[in-house]
Design an enzyme around this catalytic site. Structure first.
Site, PDB file in Angstrom:
ATOM      1  N   SER A   1       0.838  -1.214   0.000  1.00 29.36           N
ATOM      2  CA  SER A   1       0.000   0.000   0.000  1.00 29.36           C
ATOM      3  C   SER A   1       0.864   1.252   0.000  1.00 29.36           C
ATOM      4  O   SER A   1       1.472   1.557  -1.001  1.00 29.36           O
ATOM      5  CB  SER A   1      -1.029   0.038   1.125  1.00 29.36           C
ATOM      6  OG  SER A   1      -1.995   1.039   0.828  1.00 29.36           O
TER       7      SER A   1
ATOM      8  N   HIS B   1       3.408  14.246   5.699  1.00 26.03           N
ATOM      9  CA  HIS B   1       3.057  15.590   5.227  1.00 26.03           C
ATOM     10  C   HIS B   1       3.506  16.563   6.313  1.00 26.03           C
ATOM     11  O   HIS B   1       3.191  16.351   7.490  1.00 26.03           O
ATOM     12  CB  HIS B   1       1.551  15.722   4.999  1.00 26.03           C
ATOM     13  CG  HIS B   1       0.994  14.652   4.118  1.00 26.03           C
ATOM     14  ND1 HIS B   1       1.103  14.698   2.748  1.00 26.03           N
ATOM     15  CD2 HIS B   1       0.350  13.494   4.416  1.00 26.03           C
ATOM     16  CE1 HIS B   1       0.529  13.616   2.238  1.00 26.03           C
ATOM     17  NE2 HIS B   1       0.072  12.869   3.230  1.00 26.03           N
TER      18      HIS B   1
ATOM     19  N   CYS C   1      -1.004  -3.988   3.759  1.00 26.41           N
ATOM     20  CA  CYS C   1      -1.793  -5.210   3.658  1.00 26.41           C
ATOM     21  C   CYS C   1      -0.851  -6.393   3.835  1.00 26.41           C
ATOM     22  O   CYS C   1       0.305  -6.333   3.442  1.00 26.41           O
ATOM     23  CB  CYS C   1      -2.476  -5.297   2.297  1.00 26.41           C
ATOM     24  SG  CYS C   1      -3.656  -3.979   2.004  1.00 26.41           S
TER      25      CYS C   1
END
EC number: 4.1.1.50
Length: 125
Positions: free
Chosen positions: A71, A76, A91
């Site tokens: 994934s 940020h 996953c």
């Protein structure tokens, strides 16, 4: 089904959070953040497919993200506020998103964190 009724067919775990009081110099250091994300991929036991970054203006924050086979991992930043958000979603039973999240937190050294967990799995009926 929600709540884990039946066997788990798809394993998806999401660890994400808000980091307050981080060092603005680290939050603005693109090379350092790329290194941190690459190492977090290793810590998660994930497979790196690509890594990218984007700076928002000459003195702005950064987004650094890794696309992994399982994934993604992203940071940020808002250096002017000493603030960062971190997102680790993987996953597979072989991955450890919490370990990757904790590694990033250690490297960004926030004064305060909020952490959230999501089960993104699919369960058989």
């Amino acid at each position: 089904m929600a709540g884990g009724v039946g066997g788990r067919v798809v394993v998806g775990r999401h660890v994400y959070g808000n980091l307050y009081g981080c060092d603005a110099r680290v939050l603005g250091d693109e090379a350092a953040l790329i290194t941190i994300v690459k190492e977090a991929v290793r810590v998660a036991n994930a497979m790196l497919l690509s890594i990218g970054s984007y700076r928002f203006g000459p003195n702005g924050g950064l987004t650094v993200f890794a696309v992994v086979a399982e994934s993604h991992i992203s940071i940020h930043t808002w250096p002017e506020h000493g603030f960062a958000t971190v997102d680790v979603y993987t996953c597979g039973d072989h991955t450890d998103p919490k370990a990757a999240f904790d590694f990033i937190v250690e490297k960004l050294s926030p004064k305060k964190i909020e952490v959230f967990y999501g089960d993104r799995s699919m369960y058989s009926e």
